[in-house]
Design a protein around this motif. Structure first.
Motif, PDB file in Angstrom:
ATOM      1  N   ASN A 100       0.795  -1.224   0.000  1.00 34.64           N
ATOM      2  CA  ASN A 100       0.000   0.000   0.000  1.00 34.64           C
ATOM      3  C   ASN A 100       0.832   1.280   0.000  1.00 34.64           C
ATOM      4  OD1 ASN A 100      -2.541  -1.385   0.189  1.00 34.64           O
ATOM      5  ND2 ASN A 100      -2.024  -1.851   2.308  1.00 34.64           N
ATOM      6  N   LEU A 101       1.982   1.280  -0.634  1.00 31.25           N
ATOM      7  CA  LEU A 101       2.822   2.468  -0.700  1.00 31.25           C
ATOM      8  C   LEU A 101       2.862   3.010  -2.113  1.00 31.25           C
ATOM      9  CD1 LEU A 101       5.914   1.558   1.515  1.00 31.25           C
ATOM     10  CD2 LEU A 101       3.775   2.638   2.187  1.00 31.25           C
ATOM     11  N   THR A 102       2.821   4.337  -2.245  1.00 31.68           N
ATOM     12  CA  THR A 102       2.982   5.006  -3.526  1.00 31.68           C
ATOM     13  C   THR A 102       4.118   5.999  -3.405  1.00 31.68           C
ATOM     14  OG1 THR A 102       0.662   4.774  -4.116  1.00 31.68           O
ATOM     15  CG2 THR A 102       1.885   6.504  -5.221  1.00 31.68           C
ATOM     16  N   LEU A 103       5.077   5.934  -4.323  1.00 27.83           N
ATOM     17  CA  LEU A 103       6.227   6.833  -4.325  1.00 27.83           C
ATOM     18  C   LEU A 103       6.015   7.940  -5.338  1.00 27.83           C
ATOM     19  CD1 LEU A 103       9.215   4.321  -4.074  1.00 27.83           C
ATOM     20  CD2 LEU A 103       7.760   5.250  -2.281  1.00 27.83           C
ATOM     21  N   LEU A 104       6.396   9.152  -4.967  1.00 27.12           N
ATOM     22  CA  LEU A 104       6.211  10.316  -5.826  1.00 27.12           C
ATOM     23  C   LEU A 104       7.511  11.098  -5.930  1.00 27.12           C
ATOM     24  CD1 LEU A 104       2.782  11.557  -4.433  1.00 27.12           C
ATOM     25  CD2 LEU A 104       3.147  10.396  -6.600  1.00 27.12           C
ATOM     26  N   GLY A 105       7.650  11.855  -7.044  1.00 25.78           N
ATOM     27  CA  GLY A 105       8.803  12.719  -7.221  1.00 25.78           C
ATOM     28  C   GLY A 105      10.085  11.927  -7.340  1.00 25.78           C
ATOM     29  N   SER A 106      11.077  12.306  -6.548  1.00 26.07           N
ATOM     30  CA  SER A 106      12.387  11.659  -6.617  1.00 26.07           C
ATOM     31  C   SER A 106      12.483  10.417  -5.751  1.00 26.07           C
ATOM     32  CB  SER A 106      13.469  12.662  -6.182  1.00 26.07           C
ATOM     33  OG  SER A 106      13.244  13.077  -4.846  1.00 26.07           O
ATOM     34  N   ALA A 107      11.416  10.015  -5.104  1.00 22.01           N
ATOM     35  CA  ALA A 107      11.458   8.871  -4.198  1.00 22.01           C
ATOM     36  C   ALA A 107      11.624   7.569  -4.971  1.00 22.01           C
ATOM     37  CB  ALA A 107      10.186   8.816  -3.354  1.00 22.01           C
ATOM     38  N   HIS A 108      12.433   6.654  -4.418  1.00 24.42           N
ATOM     39  CA  HIS A 108      12.637   5.342  -5.035  1.00 24.42           C
ATOM     40  C   HIS A 108      13.169   4.376  -3.978  1.00 24.42           C
ATOM     41  CE1 HIS A 108      16.541   7.408  -5.293  1.00 24.42           C
ATOM     42  NE2 HIS A 108      17.096   6.196  -5.244  1.00 24.42           N
ATOM     43  N   PHE A 109      13.096   3.082  -4.283  1.00 24.92           N
ATOM     44  CA  PHE A 109      13.600   2.060  -3.386  1.00 24.92           C
ATOM     45  C   PHE A 109      15.051   1.741  -3.728  1.00 24.92           C
ATOM     46  CE2 PHE A 109       9.026   1.271  -3.372  1.00 24.92           C
ATOM     47  CZ  PHE A 109       8.778   1.188  -2.003  1.00 24.92           C
ATOM     48  N   LYS A 110      15.870   1.552  -2.688  1.00 24.76           N
ATOM     49  CA  LYS A 110      17.274   1.208  -2.911  1.00 24.76           C
ATOM     50  C   LYS A 110      17.840   0.621  -1.623  1.00 24.76           C
ATOM     51  CE  LYS A 110      21.751   3.117  -4.317  1.00 24.76           C
ATOM     52  NZ  LYS A 110      22.494   4.372  -4.689  1.00 24.76           N
ATOM     53  N   SER A 170      16.165  24.134  -9.519  1.00 24.69           N
ATOM     54  CA  SER A 170      15.453  23.491 -10.618  1.00 24.69           C
ATOM     55  C   SER A 170      15.701  21.996 -10.652  1.00 24.69           C
ATOM     56  CB  SER A 170      15.880  24.122 -11.952  1.00 24.69           C
ATOM     57  OG  SER A 170      17.279  23.943 -12.146  1.00 24.69           O
ATOM     58  N   ASN A 171      16.792  21.543 -10.016  1.00 20.53           N
ATOM     59  CA  ASN A 171      17.125  20.118  -9.999  1.00 20.53           C
ATOM     60  C   ASN A 171      16.876  19.486  -8.635  1.00 20.53           C
ATOM     61  OD1 ASN A 171      18.005  20.132 -12.681  1.00 20.53           O
ATOM     62  ND2 ASN A 171      20.026  20.895 -12.089  1.00 20.53           N
ATOM     63  N   SER A 172      15.995  20.072  -7.880  1.00 19.24           N
ATOM     64  CA  SER A 172      15.765  19.553  -6.531  1.00 19.24           C
ATOM     65  C   SER A 172      14.297  19.221  -6.321  1.00 19.24           C
ATOM     66  CB  SER A 172      16.221  20.570  -5.479  1.00 19.24           C
ATOM     67  OG  SER A 172      15.540  21.798  -5.673  1.00 19.24           O
ATOM     68  N   PRO A 173      13.817  18.159  -6.974  1.00 23.27           N
ATOM     69  CA  PRO A 173      12.412  17.792  -6.792  1.00 23.27           C
ATOM     70  C   PRO A 173      12.147  17.287  -5.380  1.00 23.27           C
ATOM     71  CG  PRO A 173      13.562  16.077  -7.977  1.00 23.27           C
ATOM     72  CD  PRO A 173      14.533  17.228  -7.840  1.00 23.27           C
ATOM     73  N   VAL A 174      10.879  17.267  -5.037  1.00 24.87           N
ATOM     74  CA  VAL A 174      10.442  16.749  -3.745  1.00 24.87           C
ATOM     75  C   VAL A 174      10.269  15.238  -3.849  1.00 24.87           C
ATOM     76  CG1 VAL A 174       8.547  16.758  -2.078  1.00 24.87           C
ATOM     77  CG2 VAL A 174       9.335  18.895  -3.096  1.00 24.87           C
ATOM     78  N   GLY A 175      10.609  14.528  -2.796  1.00 22.84           N
ATOM     79  CA  GLY A 175      10.371  13.094  -2.737  1.00 22.84           C
ATOM     80  C   GLY A 175       9.352  12.771  -1.666  1.00 22.84           C
ATOM     81  N   ARG A 176       8.373  11.932  -2.004  1.00 26.60           N
ATOM     82  CA  ARG A 176       7.339  11.569  -1.031  1.00 26.60           C
ATOM     83  C   ARG A 176       7.025  10.085  -1.118  1.00 26.60           C
ATOM     84  NH1 ARG A 176       4.559  16.164  -3.155  1.00 26.60           N
ATOM     85  NH2 ARG A 176       4.819  17.990  -1.825  1.00 26.60           N
ATOM     86  N   VAL A 177       6.617   9.518   0.002  1.00 27.01           N
ATOM     87  CA  VAL A 177       6.017   8.192   0.050  1.00 27.01           C
ATOM     88  C   VAL A 177       4.706   8.341   0.810  1.00 27.01           C
ATOM     89  CG1 VAL A 177       7.380   7.621   2.106  1.00 27.01           C
ATOM     90  CG2 VAL A 177       6.270   5.797   0.811  1.00 27.01           C
ATOM     91  N   LEU A 178       3.619   7.886   0.191  1.00 28.84           N
ATOM     92  CA  LEU A 178       2.285   8.044   0.774  1.00 28.84           C
ATOM     93  C   LEU A 178       1.555   6.707   0.776  1.00 28.84           C
ATOM     94  CD1 LEU A 178       1.129  11.338  -0.997  1.00 28.84           C
ATOM     95  CD2 LEU A 178       1.945  11.117   1.342  1.00 28.84           C
ATOM     96  N   HIS A 179       0.640   6.570   1.724  1.00 28.21           N
ATOM     97  CA  HIS A 179      -0.258   5.426   1.694  1.00 28.21           C
ATOM     98  C   HIS A 179      -1.130   5.553   0.445  1.00 28.21           C
ATOM     99  CE1 HIS A 179      -3.546   2.732   2.945  1.00 28.21           C
ATOM    100  NE2 HIS A 179      -2.613   2.124   3.656  1.00 28.21           N
ATOM    101  N   SER A 180      -1.284   4.460  -0.269  1.00 31.13           N
ATOM    102  CA  SER A 180      -1.938   4.524  -1.571  1.00 31.13           C
ATOM    103  C   SER A 180      -3.411   4.880  -1.497  1.00 31.13           C
ATOM    104  CB  SER A 180      -1.782   3.176  -2.288  1.00 31.13           C
ATOM    105  OG  SER A 180      -0.417   2.885  -2.508  1.00 31.13           O
TER     106      SER A 180
END
Length: 688
Positions: free
Chosen positions: A32-42, A59-69
């Motif tokens: 039930n996780l959704t990743l947005l922006g620069s967020a990724h698994f590693k 301009s090269n600094s996006p936001v990273g988020r993880v949210l409940h889907s």
């Protein structure tokens, strides 16, 4: 009570659509996780932002988020009121090498509309202006922006619909460096019945004893019926790696004061990372079996129902036999000892075996002592029949040789009356092998004295609101003793040492070793040696030796002044708190008595009312003192009677026999171990 979780599946596939998003949502290895922006698994972590190749490039600094889907319900379906929630997560912030700046930090986030949140330009991914859609966040900020009210570049703050925090604290003062690159574990709890948010921070997986931040706040005005929960991070003009290694989020529809909100099992977790693989595999297997052979599954359910029915019948039969056997055993014991039967029927805590108490205290191990006085020692123990308790063992020289019928009757009458939420409850007793033992409920937060005068983080947790609630609890207990019991009880030893605090800082008055029971119709009382603790004793009681309800009121007034000012009744320099506060009143600077540890976080009018209520309770003339019910009404905001311009002088003439007066005078001299000075016994933990 187990938490009740709400999870709404709004569609089979859910994505956050936004034309300005830097990247589409990524598939999640968890359910039930959704990743947005620069967020990724590693590497078994959720990387929200990574170190930038070019510093100072927004301009090269996006936001990273993880949210409940899926949106989470934050309003109780039954009462339409806000649920409580807790989260525990572990994160790491790895700063860049100089001269690059650190990123913005990371935030726990609850938002009504994720698509309304910014996708670039920093600010931890939170709106930099008053939000059009409500949100709540706990920020772990690693930048210093005075324009946003930041206190430094290493703080935790509470944000409500704005990135300007309503409250924040410097984590460096707690020994926590957010940019150390170390793993940091955070616990966040919101208890809706208390309307308070608490935050704990540490370098280990063990939850610290005290929170770094406790903020009274009513989230019912911010949280909607359904909200999205997760985490957000950004780099802004800096460049840091923000990553989450573990996270758990729970919601609680029903919450009792003793409910432990820590989350330890992913089975009951609303939003978890990582998932428990065994659970997921079991669910997949069950799903496949259902589609492979529906008839086999129906047969299995049929057999399961029959088995369950048989188990229920067998269980009911066993319980019936057990109840029948127990009733026969009780009847037999009652026939053997009719007096003890009446003792139990009166609602008095049960008699315990000495062997059970010895086992629970490890043969009265010295390392388990949590309180010690002239006539008793108190041990921490865990009894199978009572749970975590405080065991008070009286010295053998002070015990009666037997527990006779008269003693049992008097104990049943007294203890049967002491049933009040603000009184420490007696759980059991034992009189065996020349041992006299009382077993009380255990108070996790110890005594008010220790917490009030310990100059650590614990002192800061005693907000003005908590102090007021504690005083109201003590006043309620004394009203019960003075006016509502079948027999009037005068405590005679009201002091902060005897005020215990449970897990939610509710006050419970204890130690009735000096209490006296009187009939309400009783007109005269004999003079006795004064009992209690110096600094809390009413002047007329010291000289007359006759306790009244007004002597308890005086002691309560000293407690009120002690709680409001943070000063002991008699400090190391010999300054008496009542005299000191009267002097400030005469100089018209009463407000100067406020405890500096409160850092001004209270209403001036409320503080002055508390101090004035304390002064009227310690009025030298006992006739001018209020009743405990009137004192409680003053603390709740009622009118405080006019105080004299100066402390009045009242002449008190001793009515005690000459021999008794000489004894009191002698005990006030060089002999420190006076029998009328109560030992500081604490039914609490050794912490602090």
């Amino acid at each position: 009570m187990l938490p009740y979780f709400h999870l709404l599946l709004v569609s089979s596939i859910f994505t956050f659509a936004s034309s300005s998003s830097s990247s589409p949502p990524q598939p999640s290895p968890t359910k039930n996780l959704t990743l947005l922006g620069s967020a990724h698994f590693k590497n078994n972590s959720i990387i929200l932002t990574q170190e930038l190749t070019t510093c100072n490039s927004r301009s090269n600094s996006p936001v990273g988020r993880v949210l409940h889907s899926f949106p989470v319900r934050f309003l109780r379906s039954s009462s339409n009121s806000t649920v409580s929630f807790s989260t525990r997560f572990t994160f790491t912030i790895v700063p860049p090498s100089p001269p690059c700046l650190a990123g913005d930090g990371i935030a726990f986030l609850i938002a009504s509309d994720p698509s309304s949140l910014p996708h670039t330009d920093g600010y931890l991914g939170l709106p930099d202006s008053p939000a059009s859609h409500p949100f709540f966040a706990i920020e772990f900020d690693t930048t210093f922006n005075p324009g946003l009210g930041d206190i430094n570049d290493n703080h935790v703050g509470v944000d409500v619909d704005s990135i300007i925090s309503v409250a924040s604290i410097d984590l460096m003062s707690e020994g926590i460096d957010l940019k150390s690159g170390k793993r940091i574990t955070v616990w966040i709890e919101y208890r809706d019945p208390e309307k308070i948010i608490r935050v704990w921070v540490g370098y280990t997986d063990t939850k610290p004893e005290y929170s770094v931040l406790a903020v009274p706040i009513d989230l019912s005005k911010t949280l909607k019926e359904f909200m999205y929960v997760g985490f957000s991070a950004s780099n802004g003009r800096g460049s840091s790696i923000h990553s989450i290694q573990k996270l758990q989020i729970h919601t609680f529809e029903s919450l009792t004061p003793n409910t432990q909100m820590e989350t330890v099992s992913s089975r009951n977790c609303l939003m978890c990372y990582p998932d428990d693989p065994s659970i997921e595999e079991a669910e997949i297997s069950l799903y496949n079996d259902h589609h492979k052979d529906n008839r086999v599954l129906e047969l299995a359910f049929g057999l399961l129902s029959i088995t369950f029915l048989l188990i229920m019948v067998a269980t009911i039969s066993v319980l019936y036999c057990m109840c029948l056997t127990k009733r026969q055993a009780i009847k037999q014991r009652c026939n053997e000892n009719a007096q003890m039967y009446r003792f139990q029927e009166a609602g008095v805590p049960k008699k315990l075996k000495l062997s059970e108490i010895r086992s629970a205290t490890k043969e009265f191990d010295q390392n388990r002592i949590i309180g010690e006085g002239a006539s008793s020692k108190v041990y921490e123990a865990n009894l199978p029949s009572c749970g975590n308790v405080a065991v008070k063992r009286f010295s053998k020289v002070n015990q009666p040789s037997t527990l006779g019928n008269q003693f049992a009757t008097e104990l049943a009458t007294m203890v049967g009356c002491l049933r009040h939420k603000n009184l420490v409850q007696l759980q059991g007793w034992c009189c065996e092998a020349n041992e006299l033992v009382l077993v009380y409920e255990y108070m996790p937060n110890g005594s008010l004295d220790k917490l009030l005068h310990r100059r650590t983080n614990a002192t800061r947790t005693l907000t003005f609101e908590k102090r007021l609630n504690i005083l109201l609890g003590v006043s309620s207990a004394l009203v019960y003793l003075h006016e509502e019991c079948e027999r009037q009880i005068i405590h005679r030893d009201v002091k902060t040492c005897n005020i215990m605090l449970d897990a939610d800082f509710n006050a419970k008055l204890g130690d009735f070793g000096l209490a006296e029971v009187y009939e309400h119709s009783e007109r005269g009382r004999d003079a006795t040696l004064p009992a209690g603790t110096m600094g809390y004793l009413a002047p007329e009681y010291v000289y007359s030796g006759i306790p009244t309800v007004k002597t308890d009121v005086y002691s309560f007034g000293v407690v009120v002044l002690e709680v409001a000012s943070g000063q002991r009744p008699v400090n190391e320099d010999g300054v008496v708190v009542t005299e000191w506060v009267w002097d400030l009143w005469e100089k018209r600077i009463l407000f100067a008595a406020a405890d500096p540890n409160l850092m001004g976080r209270f209403d001036k009018v409320d503080m002055e009312r508390m101090l004035m209520a304390g002064l009227i309770c310690v009025h030298p003339n006992s006739q001018r003192r209020p009743t405990m019910k009137e004192a409680g009404r003053m603390l709740r905001g009622g009118l405080v009677p006019d105080l004299p311009v100066k402390k009045p002088t009242v002449m008190i003439q001793s009515v005690m026999p000459e021999r008794t007066t000489e004894m009191v005078a002698r005990m006030c001299g060089e002999d420190a171990d006076t029998p009328w000075s109560t030992p500081r016994t604490h039914f609490s933990s050794k912490a602090g």
